[in-house]
Design a protein around this motif. Structure first.
Motif, short mmCIF file in Angstrom:
data_model
loop_
_atom_site.label_atom_id
_atom_site.label_comp_id
_atom_site.label_asym_id
_atom_site.label_seq_id
_atom_site.Cartn_x
_atom_site.Cartn_y
_atom_site.Cartn_z
N PHE A 1 -5.82 -17.13 21.00
CA PHE A 1 -6.68 -16.79 22.13
C PHE A 1 -6.39 -15.38 22.64
N SER A 2 -5.14 -14.94 22.56
CA SER A 2 -4.79 -13.58 22.98
C SER A 2 -5.47 -12.54 22.10
N PHE A 3 -5.51 -12.80 20.79
CA PHE A 3 -6.21 -11.89 19.88
C PHE A 3 -7.71 -11.88 20.16
N TYR A 4 -8.26 -13.04 20.51
CA TYR A 4 -9.68 -13.11 20.84
C TYR A 4 -9.98 -12.29 22.10
N LEU A 5 -9.15 -12.40 23.11
CA LEU A 5 -9.34 -11.63 24.34
C LEU A 5 -9.20 -10.13 24.07
N LEU A 6 -8.24 -9.76 23.24
CA LEU A 6 -8.09 -8.35 22.88
C LEU A 6 -9.32 -7.84 22.14
N THR A 7 -9.86 -8.66 21.25
CA THR A 7 -11.07 -8.28 20.52
C THR A 7 -12.24 -8.07 21.47
N VAL A 8 -12.39 -8.97 22.43
CA VAL A 8 -13.48 -8.85 23.41
C VAL A 8 -13.34 -7.56 24.22
N LEU A 9 -12.12 -7.23 24.62
CA LEU A 9 -11.91 -6.01 25.40
C LEU A 9 -12.22 -4.77 24.58
N MET A 10 -11.79 -4.74 23.33
CA MET A 10 -12.03 -3.57 22.48
C MET A 10 -13.53 -3.39 22.21
N ILE A 11 -14.23 -4.50 21.96
CA ILE A 11 -15.67 -4.41 21.73
C ILE A 11 -16.38 -3.92 22.99
N SER A 12 -15.93 -4.35 24.15
CA SER A 12 -16.53 -3.89 25.41
C SER A 12 -16.34 -2.39 25.60
N ILE A 13 -15.18 -1.89 25.19
CA ILE A 13 -14.95 -0.44 25.27
C ILE A 13 -15.88 0.30 24.32
N VAL A 14 -16.05 -0.24 23.11
CA VAL A 14 -16.97 0.39 22.14
C VAL A 14 -18.40 0.38 22.67
N ILE A 15 -18.80 -0.70 23.34
CA ILE A 15 -20.14 -0.78 23.91
C ILE A 15 -20.33 0.30 24.98
N THR A 16 -19.31 0.55 25.77
CA THR A 16 -19.41 1.60 26.79
C THR A 16 -19.62 2.97 26.15
N PHE A 17 -18.86 3.24 25.09
CA PHE A 17 -19.05 4.51 24.38
C PHE A 17 -20.45 4.59 23.76
N ALA A 18 -20.91 3.48 23.17
CA ALA A 18 -22.24 3.48 22.55
C ALA A 18 -23.32 3.71 23.60
N ASN A 19 -23.14 3.17 24.78
CA ASN A 19 -24.11 3.39 25.85
C ASN A 19 -24.15 4.85 26.27
N ILE A 20 -23.01 5.48 26.32
CA ILE A 20 -22.96 6.90 26.67
C ILE A 20 -23.68 7.74 25.63
N PHE A 21 -23.45 7.45 24.36
CA PHE A 21 -24.12 8.20 23.30
C PHE A 21 -25.63 7.97 23.33
N SER A 22 -26.06 6.74 23.63
CA SER A 22 -27.48 6.44 23.70
C SER A 22 -28.16 7.24 24.81
N LEU A 23 -27.52 7.29 25.96
CA LEU A 23 -28.08 8.08 27.06
C LEU A 23 -28.06 9.57 26.75
N ARG A 24 -27.07 9.99 25.99
CA ARG A 24 -27.02 11.41 25.58
C ARG A 24 -28.20 11.73 24.67
N PHE A 25 -28.54 10.81 23.78
CA PHE A 25 -29.71 11.01 22.92
C PHE A 25 -30.99 11.05 23.75
N TYR A 26 -31.09 10.13 24.71
CA TYR A 26 -32.33 9.99 25.48
C TYR A 26 -32.60 11.23 26.34
N HIS A 27 -31.55 11.81 26.90
CA HIS A 27 -31.72 12.97 27.78
C HIS A 27 -31.37 14.28 27.06
N HIS A 28 -31.54 14.30 25.77
CA HIS A 28 -31.27 15.52 25.01
C HIS A 28 -32.27 16.59 25.41
#
Length: 434
Positions: free
Chosen positions: A291-318
């Protein structure tokens, strides 16, 4: 006088297990004890032939599971250790003492088996106290029930937390006597649970008894499993729900201006929630909970989603007003082309069906339908025409951002479902270890 919990349990055990002495006088009981203890030496084994082996029958009654500490790897229970042996010095004729067939006295006045709990969490000490009662029958059978709160060391295996189960044992050994002097023999093949009270946290699965005649010890083992409903409802389900809540961030329109704040808020909520959960997780590294590895995976994926959201907005407001070129443009054109091709095929099918119902005489007018003019065309020409015209169209950064959002929504939802599936499959297919 107020009795402690241990004293109360001890007297309860004696009153339940054994019958009550009746119809004998106090003077007869005093006379019996004085006659039998006049030359009684409690430091010696109570057998007339000191070369013989004294057999002590043992049994362990489990009353309740108090606590299982995964960090300190210890188990605390309330139970009673029943010891039965034959004392040659405490035999008498009942007719000499008014028909008295048994008597109860303090165990500190007589010989009792010198046993210690070898895997105790606390200091090693003799099992039992002098105030505990002992019962003798006129045949010399001695019975003492040493009820207490026992704390023992137990190796915790929390790999499949909160669906973990454990085997913990209470090993009672005779360190004062050799094997040929005192022999410990269990009266059954399992721990007694006649007075067991069900725990709110742990479920008793079974028990067994192992005897080591070389070490003059008896090991009483109990098998118990955690009840996972509380952790499942308050931890696992909320974490899983929050992961999919984080994945739908790309559905929010980029023009709303709320995506960054929403992304960071969800990430912080997951991080705070994981911190609170981590405080209640077993703090052990051997082995680490799945379960600890699952929680770590969820946290890492959430961080990646935040970065992906930033890149998406960067594309949109280019700020570049020119045509998009390179990999982003080709990939976006391909996905948009496939999407529009499917929509046109569906539209042409519907138009062909309606036209065939209206026009039955002229076959050339029924075969094709142009969407702009209303005339029918071949189905297989739609994608070809669209491919030639659409691949040469102008692609903006906003279209790149929208396409990127759609890809991220699908990909991250699949990743979250895959992570949850792997976690539950690991727990479901866990190995049963004894």
């Amino acid at each position: 006088m107020k009795l402690s919990r241990t004293e109360f349990l001890m007297f309860a055990f004696i009153s339940i297990h054994l019958h009550i002495v009746s119809s004998q006088t106090y003077d007869e009981a005093v006379s019996l004890l004085r006659n039998k203890t006049l030359f009684y030496e409690k430091s010696l084994r109570p057998v007339k032939n000191q070369s013989s082996t004294l057999v002590v029958h043992v049994n362990f009654d489990l009353v309740s599971i108090q606590d299982f500490n995964e960090v300190q790897e210890s188990l605390t229970v309330i139970g009673g250790l029943t010891l039965i042996w034959t004392d040659d010095l405490m035999k008498w004729n009942p007719t000499d003492y008014g028909g008295m067939v048994d008597i109860v006295s303090e165990s500190g006045k007589f010989w009792t088996p010198y046993l210690i709990l070898t895997n105790s969490v606390n200091k090693l000490d003799k099992v039992g106290e002098s105030w505990q009662r002992i019962r003798f029958t006129h045949e010399g059978v001695a019975i003492v029930i040493q009820a207490d709160t026992w704390s023992t060391m137990c190796k915790a295996n929390v790999k499949y937390y909160p669906w973990d189960d454990h085997w913990c044992g209470f090993e009672f050994s005779s360190v004062a006597y050799r094997q040929d002097e005192m022999s410990l023999q269990p009266v059954s093949d399992a721990v007694s649970t006649h007075y067991y009270t069900e725990s709110e946290t742990w479920e008793l699965k079974g028990s067994d008894i192992q005897v080591s005649y070389e070490n003059s010890s008896v090991l009483f083992r109990v098998h118990f499993a955690r009840k996972p409903l509380f952790v499942l409802v308050n931890v696992v389900v909320p974490i899983t729900a929050m992961t999919f809540l984080n994945a739908v961030i790309f559905v929010i329109p980029a023009d709303s201006g709320e995506r960054i704040s929403y992304s960071v808020t969800v990430l912080l909520a997951i991080a705070v929630f994981l911190t609170l959960v981590g405080e209640n997780l077993p703090k052990t590294s051997n082995p680490m909970p799945v379960f600890s590895f699952y929680l770590l995976t969820v946290l890492m994926i959430s961080i990646v989603i935040t970065f992906a959201n930033i890149f998406s907005l960067r594309f949109y407001h280019h700020d570049n007003t020119g045509s998009v070129k390179g990999v982003f443009a080709k990939f976006t054109k391909y996905l948009l082309h496939m999407n529009k091709c499917k929509k046109k095929n569906k539209t042409v099918k519907g138009a062909n069906t309606s036209t065939k119902e209206k026009k039955t005489g002229n076959k050339s007018n029924v075969n094709k339908l142009d969407l702009s003019t209303g005339y029918e065309i071949e189905d297989n020409s739609v994608c070809e025409y669209s491919s030639c015209s659409f691949m040469n169209t102008y692609i903006t950064w906003k279209e790149v951002s929208v396409t990127f959002d759609k890809i991220c929504t699908v990909v991250f939802n699949i990743i979250f479902m895959l992570a949850a599936f792997i976690f539950f499959m690991c727990v479901y297919t866990k190995e049963k270890k004894v």
